[in-house]
Structures are given as C-alpha cells and as structure tokens.
Design a protein around this motif. Structure first.
Motif, PDB file in Angstrom:
ATOM      1  N   UNK A  87       0.814  -1.229   0.000  1.00 44.63           N
ATOM      2  CA  UNK A  87       0.000   0.000   0.000  1.00 44.63           C
ATOM      3  C   UNK A  87       0.840   1.269   0.000  1.00 44.63           C
ATOM      4  N   UNK A  88       1.865   1.289  -0.833  1.00 45.44           N
ATOM      5  CA  UNK A  88       2.716   2.473  -0.936  1.00 45.44           C
ATOM      6  C   UNK A  88       2.286   3.353  -2.102  1.00 45.44           C
ATOM      7  N   UNK A  89       2.550   4.633  -1.976  1.00 49.16           N
ATOM      8  CA  UNK A  89       2.428   5.525  -3.120  1.00 49.16           C
ATOM      9  C   UNK A  89       3.664   5.338  -3.999  1.00 49.16           C
ATOM     10  N   UNK A  90       3.639   5.894  -5.202  1.00 52.21           N
ATOM     11  CA  UNK A  90       4.795   5.790  -6.088  1.00 52.21           C
ATOM     12  C   UNK A  90       6.022   6.456  -5.473  1.00 52.21           C
ATOM     13  N   UNK A  91       5.807   7.583  -4.793  1.00 49.61           N
ATOM     14  CA  UNK A  91       6.925   8.262  -4.159  1.00 49.61           C
ATOM     15  C   UNK A  91       7.506   7.431  -3.026  1.00 49.61           C
ATOM     16  N   UNK A  92       6.639   6.795  -2.235  1.00 54.09           N
ATOM     17  CA  UNK A  92       7.123   5.936  -1.155  1.00 54.09           C
ATOM     18  C   UNK A  92       7.908   4.758  -1.694  1.00 54.09           C
ATOM     19  N   UNK A  93       7.428   4.204  -2.792  1.00 49.27           N
ATOM     20  CA  UNK A  93       8.149   3.075  -3.391  1.00 49.27           C
ATOM     21  C   UNK A  93       9.518   3.532  -3.896  1.00 49.27           C
ATOM     22  N   UNK A  94       9.572   4.691  -4.515  1.00 46.74           N
ATOM     23  CA  UNK A  94      10.844   5.222  -5.014  1.00 46.74           C
ATOM     24  C   UNK A  94      11.829   5.399  -3.858  1.00 46.74           C
ATOM     25  N   UNK A  95      11.350   5.927  -2.749  1.00 45.47           N
ATOM     26  CA  UNK A  95      12.215   6.133  -1.584  1.00 45.47           C
ATOM     27  C   UNK A  95      12.707   4.805  -1.021  1.00 45.47           C
ATOM     28  N   UNK A  96      11.808   3.793  -0.979  1.00 50.28           N
ATOM     29  CA  UNK A  96      12.215   2.492  -0.466  1.00 50.28           C
ATOM     30  C   UNK A  96      13.258   1.847  -1.373  1.00 50.28           C
ATOM     31  N   UNK A  97      13.090   1.979  -2.671  1.00 57.08           N
ATOM     32  CA  UNK A  97      14.087   1.439  -3.602  1.00 57.08           C
ATOM     33  C   UNK A  97      15.452   2.063  -3.346  1.00 57.08           C
ATOM     34  N   UNK A  98      15.470   3.365  -3.124  1.00 54.08           N
ATOM     35  CA  UNK A  98      16.744   4.044  -2.846  1.00 54.08           C
ATOM     36  C   UNK A  98      17.346   3.528  -1.540  1.00 54.08           C
ATOM     37  N   UNK A  99      16.503   3.370  -0.516  1.00 54.08           N
ATOM     38  CA  UNK A  99      16.980   2.878   0.777  1.00 54.08           C
ATOM     39  C   UNK A  99      17.572   1.480   0.644  1.00 54.08           C
ATOM     40  N   UNK A 100      16.880   0.618  -0.082  1.00 52.71           N
ATOM     41  CA  UNK A 100      17.343  -0.764  -0.191  1.00 52.71           C
ATOM     42  C   UNK A 100      18.618  -0.866  -1.019  1.00 52.71           C
ATOM     43  N   UNK A 101      18.771  -0.021  -2.026  1.00 50.89           N
ATOM     44  CA  UNK A 101      20.043   0.014  -2.755  1.00 50.89           C
ATOM     45  C   UNK A 101      21.176   0.437  -1.835  1.00 50.89           C
TER      46      UNK A 101
END
Length: 255
Positions: A87-101
């Motif tokens: 249940x993430x927004x696109x912006x939240x998903x983008x931030x999580x991708x950056x965090x996981x990288x």
C-alpha cells in the motif's frame, strides 16, 4: 514433472511468516550429511539475488570466504526491492528502492565486496521480465573468465521472484558456459528435512568459519528496512527468527 520443476510457490504461500515456518532447530537436529562444496574450484563468481539482501541471507558467509581467498565476487541484484512494503504511493516506493540500494551497498562493504550491480527490474514482477533478465545476466557473465561461477537464488525456492531469477540465471549460465550453483533462502521456511520437493541429491554444504558467519550477520543488520520496525507498534517486515534460522542452518547450494 516434479515439484521442483513446477516451482514451490504454493508451498511457500501456505506457510505465512506469522506461523514461524520450520524452526531452525528442526534443521540443525536433522543431522543431514551433505558433501562439502570445494570453494577452491571457483576462479570468480557472480552472485545473483532477486532483491537486495538475498545474496547476504542465502550466500553471504560464502561470499566472505571467497573474497578473503582472493576470489573476485560480483553481486547482481535483479530488483531494488521496492514492493517490500504494501500500500505504498509511487513516491514511497521510489524512496524504499533508494533505501534498499543503499543498504545493499553497505552490506557489500561489510562483507569486503566491491560495489553491487543493480538491474532495476520491478520487484514482484520479475517473472514478467525473465527474458530481459536472462539477456542481462548473459552479458554480465560473458565478460568473465572461463569457468566463472554463477550463484543464484534457487529455482524452487518458493518466492516467485527467487524462482524467476533462478531460471534466468540457469539459462544465462548455459549460454555463457558459467558454472551454476543455486542457494535457497525461503526453502528453510516451508520445507522439511528430507522433503521430496528439494533436490537433496545435488545439494552441497559449505564449510563456514565463525568469522565469516559473523560478517554475514553484521552485513544482514544493514538491511534495517527489513529487520527493524519502521514505526512504533508495527512489526518488522522480516521477523527476527528469519535471520536467526538462516544463521543456524549455515549455507547450502544445489549444483
């Protein structure tokens, strides 16, 4: 077709994280006697995971041993793990991708490895991009010396992304002449010792040192988005028993 050929996503889906899966002591007390993998035969290795943390959780201690022996180790992550939280927004998903990288880069540093390669395929949809992944992995392996090993998540691991990565890596290894080995991550959760869905006849254990296991543990701790609650009263995405079980069972590959 066998259960392994068909994949084990139904088995994985039937064992939720809430029920704890197969306890680590069940595996440890099973007394399975597997032949040991000879790491001295590995000239260079590419370790492929579906998500940032797969390589560490399933193969991290082995990666430490290899790099300490002077073997060049390259991590490749198929996705950036952006679908880990629902249940993430696109912006939240983008931030999580950056965090996981960023977490993956830190984990690689803890293990003494060079910077990982992130392919950016969509988390949760890797099977839909399997041919593209096969081509990308073939290109990576084509730059490596003859006899290079390719370690990927197992084709029968249960998680659909893990299985898709395993299938793509198998085809890429066949095309390039690389030596394929596959490491399980979620098998330890849904399977049982002696399980018919697991190809024990081609399983090898890896003789690990205490220091390599500790480096793996420290590297796993960098994945705070997975193991640390992100808000008060909210459970972590991966309960603590997931890591403790993986540390207890050691590392096994199928060859």
């Amino acid at each position: 077709m066998t259960a392994v050929q068909l994949g084990n996503s139904a088995r994985f889906a039937a064992r939720s994280l809430a029920d704890g899966g197969t306890p680590g002591h069940t595996w440890v007390n099973a007394g399975m006697q597997l032949p040991e993998l000879n790491l001295g035969e590995c000239p260079e290795i590419v370790i492929v995971g579906a998500h940032p943390d797969d390589e560490t959780l399933g193969f991290g201690a082995t990666a430490v041993l290899l790099t300490e022996a002077g073997v060049r180790v390259q991590i490749v992550s198929a996705s950036d793990g952006g679908a880990a939280q629902p249940n993430q927004s696109l912006l939240q998903r983008f931030k999580l991708e950056r965090i996981r990288r960023e977490e993956l880069y830190r984990a690689a540093g803890v293990m003494g490895l060079s910077a990982p390669l992130c392919l950016g395929l969509p988390d949760g949809q890797i099977a839909a991009h399997e041919e593209r992944l096969t081509d990308l992995l073939t290109e990576v392996l084509a730059t490596k010396p003859v006899g290079t090993w390719c370690a990927s998540t197992w084709r029968g691991d249960g998680h659909p992304d893990h299985e898709a990565v395993g299938r793509a890596a198998a085809r890429a290894a066949e095309r390039s002449g690389a030596v394929l080995i596959e490491y399980p991550v979620w098998m330890w959760h849904w399977a049982l010792p002696g399980d018919a869905a697991v190809p024990w006849d081609r399983a090898f254990s890896i003789p690990l040192t205490g220091s390599a296991v500790e480096r793996k543990n420290l590297a796993a701790q960098t994945f705070r988005s997975q193991f640390v609650p992100q808000a008060p009263g909210v459970a972590p995405l991966l309960p603590p028993f997931v890591l403790s079980r993986l540390l207890a069972v050691g590392e096994v590959v199928f060859r």
